[in-house]
Scaffold this motif. Structure first.
Motif, mmCIF file in Angstrom:
data_model
loop_
_atom_site.group_PDB
_atom_site.id
_atom_site.type_symbol
_atom_site.label_atom_id
_atom_site.label_comp_id
_atom_site.label_asym_id
_atom_site.label_seq_id
_atom_site.Cartn_x
_atom_site.Cartn_y
_atom_site.Cartn_z
ATOM 1 N N ASN A 89 -43.849 -2.534 24.313
ATOM 2 C CA ASN A 89 -44.563 -3.218 23.288
ATOM 3 C C ASN A 89 -44.069 -3.526 22.193
ATOM 4 O OD1 ASN A 89 -46.895 -3.925 25.017
ATOM 5 N ND2 ASN A 89 -47.990 -1.760 24.531
ATOM 6 N N CYS A 90 -42.586 -3.396 21.914
ATOM 7 C CA CYS A 90 -41.778 -3.612 20.819
ATOM 8 C C CYS A 90 -40.686 -4.333 21.037
ATOM 9 C CB CYS A 90 -41.283 -2.220 20.372
ATOM 10 S SG CYS A 90 -40.194 -1.380 21.689
ATOM 11 N N ILE A 91 -40.132 -5.107 20.201
ATOM 12 C CA ILE A 91 -38.924 -6.265 20.151
ATOM 13 C C ILE A 91 -37.624 -5.385 19.481
ATOM 14 C CG2 ILE A 91 -38.006 -8.198 19.330
ATOM 15 C CD1 ILE A 91 -40.804 -9.163 19.325
ATOM 16 N N ILE A 92 -36.637 -5.297 20.464
ATOM 17 C CA ILE A 92 -35.441 -4.661 20.084
ATOM 18 C C ILE A 92 -34.511 -5.681 19.493
ATOM 19 C CG2 ILE A 92 -33.519 -3.201 20.696
ATOM 20 C CD1 ILE A 92 -35.495 -1.914 22.540
ATOM 21 N N GLY A 116 -34.934 -9.688 19.867
ATOM 22 C CA GLY A 116 -35.871 -10.010 20.821
ATOM 23 C C GLY A 116 -35.773 -11.191 21.908
ATOM 24 N N ALA A 117 -34.514 -11.352 21.871
ATOM 25 C CA ALA A 117 -33.875 -12.459 22.885
ATOM 26 C C ALA A 117 -34.396 -11.894 24.311
ATOM 27 C CB ALA A 117 -32.629 -12.694 22.787
ATOM 28 N N ASP A 118 -34.360 -10.547 24.477
ATOM 29 C CA ASP A 118 -34.695 -10.067 26.078
ATOM 30 C C ASP A 118 -36.081 -9.633 26.096
ATOM 31 O OD1 ASP A 118 -32.026 -10.577 27.029
ATOM 32 O OD2 ASP A 118 -31.435 -8.738 26.002
ATOM 33 N N TYR A 119 -37.020 -9.908 24.925
ATOM 34 C CA TYR A 119 -38.330 -9.330 25.222
ATOM 35 C C TYR A 119 -39.288 -10.388 26.277
ATOM 36 C CZ TYR A 119 -43.070 -8.065 23.576
ATOM 37 O OH TYR A 119 -44.265 -7.759 23.700
ATOM 38 N N LYS A 120 -39.844 -9.263 27.086
ATOM 39 C CA LYS A 120 -40.770 -9.912 28.061
ATOM 40 C C LYS A 120 -42.190 -9.260 28.086
ATOM 41 C CE LYS A 120 -36.687 -10.684 31.165
ATOM 42 N NZ LYS A 120 -35.703 -9.781 30.344
ATOM 43 N N GLY A 121 -42.512 -8.747 27.125
ATOM 44 C CA GLY A 121 -43.738 -8.015 27.034
ATOM 45 C C GLY A 121 -44.810 -9.213 26.603
ATOM 46 N N THR A 122 -45.954 -8.457 26.340
ATOM 47 C CA THR A 122 -47.149 -9.407 26.346
ATOM 48 C C THR A 122 -47.812 -9.242 24.718
ATOM 49 O OG1 THR A 122 -48.504 -7.321 26.558
ATOM 50 C CG2 THR A 122 -47.979 -8.809 28.670
ATOM 51 N N ILE A 123 -46.826 -8.698 23.565
ATOM 52 C CA ILE A 123 -47.403 -8.623 22.487
ATOM 53 C C ILE A 123 -47.182 -10.157 21.922
ATOM 54 C CG2 ILE A 123 -47.059 -7.840 20.027
ATOM 55 C CD1 ILE A 123 -48.377 -5.874 22.167
ATOM 56 N N SER A 124 -48.236 -10.751 21.313
ATOM 57 C CA SER A 124 -48.047 -11.961 20.746
ATOM 58 C C SER A 124 -48.572 -12.350 19.455
ATOM 59 C CB SER A 124 -48.756 -13.357 21.768
ATOM 60 O OG SER A 124 -50.223 -13.120 21.950
ATOM 61 N N VAL A 125 -48.738 -11.202 18.558
ATOM 62 C CA VAL A 125 -49.401 -11.199 17.271
ATOM 63 C C VAL A 125 -48.424 -10.257 16.342
ATOM 64 C CG1 VAL A 125 -51.599 -11.947 17.776
ATOM 65 C CG2 VAL A 125 -51.025 -9.401 17.640
ATOM 66 N N LYS A 159 -47.699 -7.338 13.485
ATOM 67 C CA LYS A 159 -48.416 -6.318 13.200
ATOM 68 C C LYS A 159 -49.480 -6.544 12.168
ATOM 69 C CE LYS A 159 -44.476 -3.017 13.020
ATOM 70 N NZ LYS A 159 -43.781 -2.155 12.214
ATOM 71 N N SER A 160 -49.562 -7.614 11.265
ATOM 72 C CA SER A 160 -50.609 -7.789 10.380
ATOM 73 C C SER A 160 -51.596 -8.677 10.988
ATOM 74 C CB SER A 160 -50.021 -8.402 9.107
ATOM 75 O OG SER A 160 -49.447 -9.580 9.474
ATOM 76 N N GLY A 161 -51.486 -9.146 12.433
ATOM 77 C CA GLY A 161 -52.312 -10.116 13.156
ATOM 78 C C GLY A 161 -52.124 -11.551 13.269
ATOM 79 N N ILE A 162 -51.121 -11.933 12.701
ATOM 80 C CA ILE A 162 -50.633 -13.423 12.931
ATOM 81 C C ILE A 162 -50.132 -13.880 13.940
ATOM 82 C CG2 ILE A 162 -49.315 -15.107 11.614
ATOM 83 C CD1 ILE A 162 -49.284 -13.468 9.094
ATOM 84 N N GLN A 163 -50.296 -14.989 14.716
ATOM 85 C CA GLN A 163 -50.034 -15.319 16.017
ATOM 86 C C GLN A 163 -48.504 -15.624 15.921
ATOM 87 O OE1 GLN A 163 -52.052 -15.850 18.648
ATOM 88 N NE2 GLN A 163 -50.247 -16.230 19.967
ATOM 89 N N CYS A 164 -47.758 -15.096 16.935
ATOM 90 C CA CYS A 164 -46.254 -15.412 16.731
ATOM 91 C C CYS A 164 -46.087 -16.678 17.249
ATOM 92 C CB CYS A 164 -45.568 -14.311 17.915
ATOM 93 S SG CYS A 164 -45.723 -12.648 17.444
ATOM 94 N N GLN A 165 -44.874 -17.116 16.513
ATOM 95 C CA GLN A 165 -44.361 -18.519 16.778
ATOM 96 C C GLN A 165 -43.865 -18.549 18.085
ATOM 97 O OE1 GLN A 165 -41.481 -19.858 13.777
ATOM 98 N NE2 GLN A 165 -40.340 -20.399 15.449
ATOM 99 N N ALA A 166 -43.969 -19.555 19.036
ATOM 100 C CA ALA A 166 -43.330 -19.676 20.377
ATOM 101 C C ALA A 166 -41.873 -19.746 20.320
ATOM 102 C CB ALA A 166 -44.109 -20.957 20.755
ATOM 103 N N TRP A 167 -41.316 -18.957 21.312
ATOM 104 C CA TRP A 167 -39.708 -19.205 21.474
ATOM 105 C C TRP A 167 -39.168 -20.496 21.248
ATOM 106 C CZ3 TRP A 167 -37.470 -14.757 20.054
ATOM 107 C CH2 TRP A 167 -37.916 -13.408 20.340
ATOM 108 N N ASN A 168 -39.759 -21.479 22.063
ATOM 109 C CA ASN A 168 -39.207 -22.769 21.965
ATOM 110 C C ASN A 168 -39.422 -23.772 20.721
ATOM 111 O OD1 ASN A 168 -41.797 -23.165 22.585
ATOM 112 N ND2 ASN A 168 -41.552 -24.302 24.282
#
Length: 131
Positions: free
Chosen positions: A98-101, A104-113, A115-124
């Protein structure tokens, strides 16, 4: 002496002893084969060798020496966990961490927000930030 130590393929997996995953969703794929060691199972899963799917985990039956490669892991919908003393479950860390190293190019987890609760930007997407 010039010999370099080979990297253990199990390093890329998180082990949970005495656990098997049962697929409730019938579209999820599994392939099994007799193999002597968990290292052999891990190597084949990492390379997806001979598999028609992306291997996300494998379960090793210590009694029958049978490897079960799985197209899913414990976080996948349509899967339930089952306590089973014969099995050890190995899940690819890339799919369960549940973390990005790094970037984050190889991240395949499920976290999409964040730490402060803001929705993550889509990779594309290049909005609101460029990569």
């Amino acid at each position: 002496d010039g010999k370099s130590k080979k990297r253990n393929p199990l390093h890329d997996f998180k082990k949970t002893g005495e656990l098997m995953l049962i697929k409730v969703n019938k579209t999820l794929e599994v392939k099994t084969k007799l193999l002597n060691t968990t290292e052999q199972c891990a190597k084949r899963c990492s390379r997806n060798k001979g598999l028609s799917f992306t291997c996300k985990a494998f379960a090793y039956d210590r009694v029958t020496k049978r490897c079960h490669w799985l197209s899913f892991n414990s976080l996948t919908n349509g899967v339930r966990k089952k306590q089973d003393h014969a099995f050890d479950l190995y899940e690819k860390k890339d799919y369960v961490r549940n973390c990005i190293i790094g970037k984050g190019a190889d991240y395949k987890g499920t976290i999409s927000v964040t730490k402060s609760g803001i929705q993550c930007q889509a990779w594309n997407s290049m909005i609101p930030h460029e990569h």
